[in-house]
Structure formats: C-alpha cells, structure tokens
Scaffold this motif. Structure first.
Motif, short mmCIF file in Angstrom:
data_model
loop_
_atom_site.label_atom_id
_atom_site.label_comp_id
_atom_site.label_asym_id
_atom_site.label_seq_id
_atom_site.Cartn_x
_atom_site.Cartn_y
_atom_site.Cartn_z
N VAL A 261 0.84 -1.19 0.00
CA VAL A 261 0.00 0.00 0.00
C VAL A 261 0.88 1.25 0.00
O VAL A 261 1.80 1.36 0.80
N ASP A 266 -5.74 4.75 1.89
CA ASP A 266 -5.88 3.32 2.16
C ASP A 266 -5.35 2.97 3.54
O ASP A 266 -5.96 2.17 4.27
N ARG A 402 -12.10 -1.45 0.34
CA ARG A 402 -10.96 -1.98 1.09
C ARG A 402 -10.04 -2.82 0.20
O ARG A 402 -9.80 -4.00 0.45
N TRP A 404 -7.06 -2.82 0.12
CA TRP A 404 -5.84 -3.16 0.85
C TRP A 404 -5.97 -4.46 1.64
O TRP A 404 -4.98 -4.94 2.20
#
Length: 427
Positions: A261, A266, A402, A404
């Motif tokens: 990431v 995020d 999401r 991540w």
C-alpha cells in the motif's frame, strides 16, 4: 472422594474441524489452513499430516503435493473459529460451573464434587455433548491435577484405544504412561529446562515425578515453578481452575496487506478498521484505554539495511472506548508517520493503559471524556453487530471496497456470524 478432579478438554484439529462442521463434502479429506494472505500452513487435519503437509511451509512450495494428494486449502477464518470456540465454552459451562478457557480450542474444568465417582462416564458425556451441540470432536483428559490432565488429554487424543477419554485418577497405568512421556511434553517444561534435567539423568515424566522427596534440590535446579510441576505430577494440585479470566492489559489488531500500500487514504482506512476491532474488544471487557500505539511496516527484505518499522505512541487526554475518538487519534498518528515514498506491507494498532470503565476519574475541564451518550452509542453499535453480524453497523472511515485487505482466496463463509452466510436448507 473429597479431593478436586480436573479435566482438559481439547478440540481435535480445531480449525479443520470447524470447516468440516458446515461443509460435509470435505470430511475425511486432507485439509490445510493457511495464514494471513494465504502464506503458510498454520493448521492441518490428520489426513493432511499423513499426506506430508508440514506446519509452517509456504503454500507455493507444496502446490505439487496439494494437487497430488487432493489437499483442501482454506484461508484462516477467524470469525468462524472464534464463534465456534465460544460455543464450545458455553457448552462446557452447561455441564460444570468451573470452566477456564486456556486457548481458542482448549479449556480446563473442575469436576463437580457430586460426580467424582463417575469420572469416566462424565468424561464421555462431555465428549458426546460437545459433539452433539457444536459438531466438533474433542478429547478429554481427567486427572487429580491440571498438569496430569494435560498429559491424559494428549494420550487420549493420540491413542485410539481410549476413544478420546482418559481418566488418570487412581489409574494403575499412570506410572507407565508417565515413563513414556517426554520432558518436553510436560506442561511448563521447555527445551532449555529439559536439557538441564537431562544432565541430571532425568529423562521422562516419571523420573521427574520421583524427585518429590528432593524438594530443596528441585527448587534450586528448576525453580519454584518446577517444584509445582513435580507436585502436580504426584497428583498434588497447585494450579486451580480460574473460571473468571482477567481482562487483557493490551489489545492488538494487526494484519498484512494483500498487496503493498502506498496511498495514505488506504492506510487511514486500515487503521480505522483495526481500531474499530480493538475498541469492540475493549468494550467487551468493560474497559477503557489511555494509550494508542500505531505501527506501519514496510518489506524488511527489500533493503535489509534500511528501517522498515515506523511506530508512534499517543497518550489520550482521557481514557476511552469511543471508536470515533480513537479513529481521530489514529489519523493523528498516521499524519506523523506517513512517508509517500514507502510501500507499506502491514499495519498494527494496539490499545494499552487499560482500566476498568468504572474506575475512570472524569475531568471537569476536558471535552474528551467518555460521556454517557458516547457509551450508549457504542453499546447500540455493539448490540446491532452482535445481533445481525459483524460490521452491520460500522464507521464510514473504515472504507467500503478496502482494496488493501489481505488475500483470502480460499475463505469459507462466516456461517455463524453473518446473516448472508447462513446455510439454507434445500427444497
């Protein structure tokens, strides 16, 4: 019989067994449970062990073996495992009031005084009741001490002749079983201590038990805790069943990302999500926290000479369990930690400085104290999520897509904690 009697109840192949309860098609097949991001094997069924699947081996290294032996892979489903563990503990509490959860799949119990003359029958009743109420197979080890109960459980699990239940109370085979028990298989005896005992020609549990008349020597060689172990091997209980567990002093939530990431937003979502999980656990034990720790990690192998862990500790103005306030504090931490040129692999959030919620001294001049309205709001959120499933109500800052999130290619449904994942009867 007036003395106390203990038992250790251990769920067999717990993670794999949880998967099998709701998916009969994989019963009898080798099953391997993978770690976060489907990285390494963290649990195996007996069939997988026979097939040659090793603990801790990376999944990519055994792909040929998986195909050859038809091994069923499962991503770790901690929501399911945690709820099934709760069901097992509740089942045990229906059978006896003294229950001490020892791990997610183990618990010590103290037998009611009235049934100590029917130990074998009660052990079989425990085994059959847990199986009937939860679908999970368990082994039961019964003994006059918790250390002996551990040994009894391991033998009950590994030797088919006991059919999952072994009672060592007044058992004529006790010394023979202890003679076959390695030092490292005794609860509380680690590798270093076993080596010291080896030097004293003590090589098994029976030989250690026989040191009961040399208490001063035992205390000097292996400490007071070692003496307690010797006493417990002689059926003299030194460790009681604690049916009320102490609140945790620190609550951590940590996950690796499915991919590196780099975006700050995020990371903000991930921190908010992990804080939400930690705060819910905090409220479940009726506590508040006064310190928030946030840690960001990059790939430590990309450049072994460079720094890969970045952490910060933020004291809170007032102890709280308010998720909204903690998320704001998490953003403050991220603002200080974030570096745009780094690729982050993991985030960890930890709440410490934990106090009982009833002991917080409010501050007349602080605007950040945990108010009654905030407590009521958090309680409503927890009630909704308990009734309708995890994250039915959640903070928008935890994100929607999401991207991540960690890789979970083989994740089974959350059969017991999500309405949408409930099994449906076919017409």
């Amino acid at each position: 019989m007036g003395r106390s009697v203990y038992a250790l109840i251990d769920c067999n192949n717990f993670y794999a067994s949880c998967e099998r309860v709701f998916d009969p098609s994989i019963r009898g097949k080798p099953i391997a449970i993978l770690s976060n991001n489907d990285g390494c094997v963290i649990a195996r069924s007996d069939e997988a062990k026979i097939a040659g699947v090793k603990m801790g081996v990376p999944e990519f290294k055994i792909r040929d073996l998986i195909k050859q032996k038809n091994v069923v892979l499962k991503s770790s489903n901690y929501a399911l495992y945690g709820d099934m563990s709760r069901r097992v503990m509740e089942t045990l509490r229906h059978l006896t009031p003294k229950v001490e959860p020892y791990s997610i799949d183990e618990a010590f119990i103290e037998f009611p005084k009235l049934i100590t003359n029917n130990l074998d029958r009660f052990g079989k009743e425990i085994k059959s009741t847990v199986k009937r109420w939860t679908g999970l197979p368990v082994s039961v080890g019964i003994a006059p001490s918790k250390t002996l109960a551990k040994i009894a459980n391991e033998r009950a699990k590994s030797n088919p002749k006991y059919d999952g239940v072994l009672n060592l109370v007044e058992n004529p085979d006790l010394d023979a079983i202890l003679k076959e028990t390695k030092l490292t298989d005794i609860w509380g005896i680690g590798g270093g201590l076993s080596q010291r005992l080896f030097q004293e020609n003590i090589r098994n549990a029976l030989q250690l038990k026989q040191q009961i008349d040399k208490k001063e020597w035992v205390r000097s060689k292996i400490s007071v805790n070692g003496l307690r172990t010797v006493m417990e091997l002689n059926g003299q209980p030194c460790l009681e069943v604690e049916n009320i567990s102490d609140p945790r002093k620190g609550i951590m939530t940590s996950r690796s990302f499915g991919k590196a990431v780099t975006d700050r937003e995020d990371l903000s979502e991930a921190i908010a999500q992990f804080i939400s999980i930690a705060a819910e656990k905090l409220r479940a034990q009726n506590s508040v926290a006064s310190l928030l720790h946030v840690t960001l990690r990059t790939n430590k192998y990309s450049n072994y000479k460079s720094k890969y862990k970045y952490g910060i500790e933020l004291p809170l103005q007032m102890p709280t369990a308010n998720t909204a306030y903690l998320i704001r504090c998490g953003r403050t931490c991220l603002k200080k930690l974030f570096q745009p040129n780094l690729r982050y692999k993991k985030v960890a959030v930890m709440l410490t400085g934990i106090l009982p919620g009833s002991e917080v001294q409010t501050d007349l001049f602080s605007k950040d104290h945990y108010t009654t309205d905030e407590r009521n709001l958090m309680q409503k959120v927890d009630d909704i999520n308990t009734k309708y499933g995890s994250e039915t109500a959640h903070f928008a800052s935890t994100g929607i897509e999401r991207t991540w999130q960690m890789k979970q290619e083989y994740l089974s449904p959350k059969y017991t904690t999500q309405w949408d994942d409930l099994l449906e009867a076919k017409a």
